[in-house]
Each structure stands twice: as C-alpha cells, then as structure tokens.
Scaffold this motif. Structure first.
Motif, short mmCIF file in Angstrom:
data_model
loop_
_atom_site.label_atom_id
_atom_site.label_comp_id
_atom_site.label_asym_id
_atom_site.label_seq_id
_atom_site.Cartn_x
_atom_site.Cartn_y
_atom_site.Cartn_z
N ARG A 57 0.84 -1.21 0.00
CA ARG A 57 0.00 0.00 0.00
C ARG A 57 0.87 1.26 0.00
NH1 ARG A 57 -3.60 -3.56 2.91
NH2 ARG A 57 -2.51 -3.26 4.89
N THR A 81 2.38 1.84 -3.43
CA THR A 81 1.35 2.29 -4.37
C THR A 81 1.01 3.75 -4.14
OG1 THR A 81 0.46 0.03 -4.43
CG2 THR A 81 -0.93 1.79 -5.29
N LEU A 106 -3.58 5.54 -11.15
CA LEU A 106 -3.76 4.17 -10.66
C LEU A 106 -3.98 3.21 -11.83
CD1 LEU A 106 -3.98 2.43 -8.10
CD2 LEU A 106 -6.46 2.80 -8.18
N LEU A 162 -0.60 2.54 -13.40
CA LEU A 162 0.17 1.60 -12.59
C LEU A 162 -0.31 0.17 -12.81
CD1 LEU A 162 0.44 3.46 -9.15
CD2 LEU A 162 2.20 3.26 -10.92
N SER A 163 -1.62 0.00 -12.86
CA SER A 163 -2.18 -1.34 -12.97
C SER A 163 -1.92 -1.95 -14.34
CB SER A 163 -3.68 -1.29 -12.70
OG SER A 163 -4.19 -2.56 -12.39
N LEU A 176 5.13 -4.30 -9.70
CA LEU A 176 5.37 -4.30 -8.26
C LEU A 176 6.23 -5.50 -7.90
CD1 LEU A 176 4.60 -2.79 -5.61
CD2 LEU A 176 2.72 -4.42 -5.39
N PHE A 210 7.87 -0.39 -6.55
CA PHE A 210 7.07 -0.23 -7.76
C PHE A 210 7.99 0.28 -8.85
CE2 PHE A 210 2.24 0.00 -7.43
CZ PHE A 210 2.06 -0.62 -8.64
#
Length: 360
Positions: free
Chosen positions: A305, A308, A327, A330-331, A336, A350
């Motif tokens: 967390r 992120t 977000l 990132l996804s 990660l 990350f």
C-alpha cells in the motif's frame, strides 16, 4: 584465487577514496545523529569507497575469514576483512551483521533536503562470496535450514553457508554432485542511507525512511537513489555489497561479496524536490528507464500500500496525472516487486516505466 582488490590497490576512481579500515566502518550499527563523520565532502563529489561483506566474518562462521574460506579451498582473503574480524567490535546479541563504510558528511545538508546517490561504478573486490541460510530467519524460518540427522531439536540448527564464485562473468554454485548452477551477476549495494534523527543505536538490519538495508537489486550502475536527509550533514554510509540477488532474497542472504563503489553525492534543496520527498516519506530511485517507488513495513500488505501511494504521489506531482488515471497506469504498465522479505521490515518497489510518461 589471488585476484583481490586489496585496500588502496588501483584502480581507484572518483574525487575522494575511503578505505574500509576499522576506523572508517561500523559493524552492526548504522551511523546516527551523533556519529562523527569520517570524511567531509561538498555536493557533487564522487566518492570511491571500499565495502566489506560480513559473510565469513560472523561469529557462527568462526570469526576468522581466512580459516572459513580455506575450508572451501580459497586461500586468500581481503586484508581489511581479516583486520575487522580481529577487532572485537561486534556483539551479535546487540548488533546486526552488516559492515558499513562511513559516515560521510555532505556540507550544507539540512533536514528536509534530499541526497542523490548516483552509482557510477561497482568493482568486484574478490571472485567469491557466500549465500547463507540461518536458523529462524529467511522466508522459511523453522523449515530451512534442514536439521542434520539426529540433531537435538532444542539446539539451533547451524547455518548453511553456500560458497558462490565468479566464473566467466557469471555467478556459480556447486550442486555437490559434480554439477554447477550458474546465474547472471547484478552488482549493487544492499545498504545506502543517511543517519536517522536519533542518538540511540540503530540496528543495521531493518530499513526505514533513512534508507539503510533496502536490498533493492536494480540499484546498480547508472541508478540514482534519493534519500530524504534526516540530520545536518546527511551523514551518508554504504555497505552490504552483493554480486547478485533475486527479488525476495528468500534464503536470508544472496550472493554477498565485497565491492569497491564510486558514488556521486549531490544535495538537492529546491522546493519541488523537498516537497516530493515529504510526500513520499521514504527513499525513491531512478534507474533511467524506470522510477522506483519503495514501500517499507513489517507487514507486506502495508508495504504494498505504501509503495502504491508513493507511486501515485510521484505521478501526480511530477506529471500532473489525476489519481484515477495514475492508478490505471500503474495497474496496466508498472510492476510491483518484492525487494526482500527477510530484513524485519519488508520491502517492495514499484517499477514505473518512464518513456510514456516523459512523452506527455
């Protein structure tokens, strides 16, 4: 095996050379707010420093590196490692295992500033090292290392120390039946940090906002690590050298072996950099191709967390991305990684690709 990069032996690069002599290193404790500097430099100085691996020096290995490595058929050791092992300055009940070189004061550094550490060069000081698995530690405490047949369960299982060597530019370990495993080398320093704002002893194992034992494998040559300054002068130090490490470092250590590192120390005190560092509240890095945002916590889920949130903060501050878009990016595009699960405080990083971002 006689090809050792002994203290003071050329090549030595950079502006300042710092050997890993007993007066220039700390064994098991990191520098703190009251530690005196061993060198003072100005921002932009390239410092060449020797580092020592703790493997082969520790009490459960006999505290005699010459005898420890001789048992594996290796007949030469670094002079500074042998001298440190004889020094009597390490208590395994109170101290961590790591040897760090420094601290180095950077003139003008103030809390809230950011110290950039650019890794310019990493030279192997020996063609061998150790991978260790110890009782109660690693990713499988209580399961590994395996107890010898007939071992008293009330007695801790002895460590398993696997000798690794450099052969043809790759790492190699013997299976024990005539076969050998080889793997790519990826040199980096497991410990780079600044002094935390405390006068209490700082154990070398857990990383934190000061950096320390981050164990982030991509921090090799060409990478830049950014450390939020905690005390005046920053008081930089480095150690825990590796020739290679897999993400997770599950045995407890990876290919631990000594390096000579040349690092450029640059101080940043501009408002934008100070603001970003305050928002992240943790070290961060840049490999050239990727931003690395670190998450550190004893709980691995919380470390995820934190990493992120830091990635979102960087994407917003540096590229102006709205949080939902950041977000999503990132996804879809970032990765990660579990840096390590063995340093009490677990670490993730990350890896955020830069090319798309810098084309915005």
């Amino acid at each position: 095996m006689t090809n050792l990069l002994q203290p003071g032996r050329v090549p030595i690069s950079g502006d300042v050379y710092l050997p890993a002599e007993p007066g220039e290193v700390s064994w098991g404790l990191l520098p703190n707010a009251v530690s005196p500097p061993v060198r003072r430099v100005v921002s932009g100085t390239a410092v060449c420093l020797d580092t020592i691996s703790h493997e082969g020096l520790l009490e459960d290995q006999g505290r005699d590196p010459a005898a420890f490595f001789a048992a594996a058929g290796i007949d030469v050791v670094l002079d500074d490692a042998a001298e440190l092992a004889r020094s009597g300055t390490h208590d395994p009940l109170l101290h961590g295992p790591h040897v760090v070189t420094g601290p180095i004061e950077v003139e003008g550094a103030l809390p809230g500033d950011v110290l950039e550490v650019e890794i310019l060069e990493l030279r192997r000081r020996a063609p061998y090292g150790v991978i260790s698995n110890r009782h109660g530690k690693g990713a499988l405490p209580g399961e590994m290392p395996l107890a010898p047949d007939g071992w008293d369960p009330a007695v801790p299982v002895p460590p398993v120390c696997t000798i690794a060597t450099v052969e043809g530019g790759r790492g190699a370990i013997a299976v024990g039946d005539g076969r050998r495993l080889t793997f790519p080398l990826r040199e980096f320093l497991g410990i780079m940090g600044v002094a935390p704002a405390t006068d209490r002893p700082v154990h070398s194992v857990p990383p934190g906002p000061h950096g320390g034992n981050l164990d982030v494998g991509p921090l090799g040559v060409g990478a830049r690590l950014f450390l939020p300054v905690q005390v005046s002068g920053a008081m930089f130090y480095a150690g825990d050298p590796h020739f290679a490490m897999g993400d997770g470092e599950v045995a407890l250590t990876a290919f631990e072996a000594p390096l000579r590192a040349t690092l450029r120390l640059t101080l940043h005190s501009d408002a934008a950099t100070r603001s970003l560092a305050a928002a992240l509240a943790a070290p961060y890095a840049d490999t050239g191709a990727e931003h690395l945002l670190l998450g550190l916590d004893e709980d691995l889920d919380e470390a995820v967390r934190k990493a992120t949130r830091s990635a979102l903060a960087l994407l917003g501050a540096r590229y102006g991305l709205p949080m939902p878009i950041a977000l999503a990016y990132l996804s879809a595009a970032a990765h990660l990684h579990v840096s390590q699960v063995v340093d009490i405080v677990k670490g993730v990083h990350f890896a955020v690709p830069k090319p798309t971002l810098e084309s915005l």
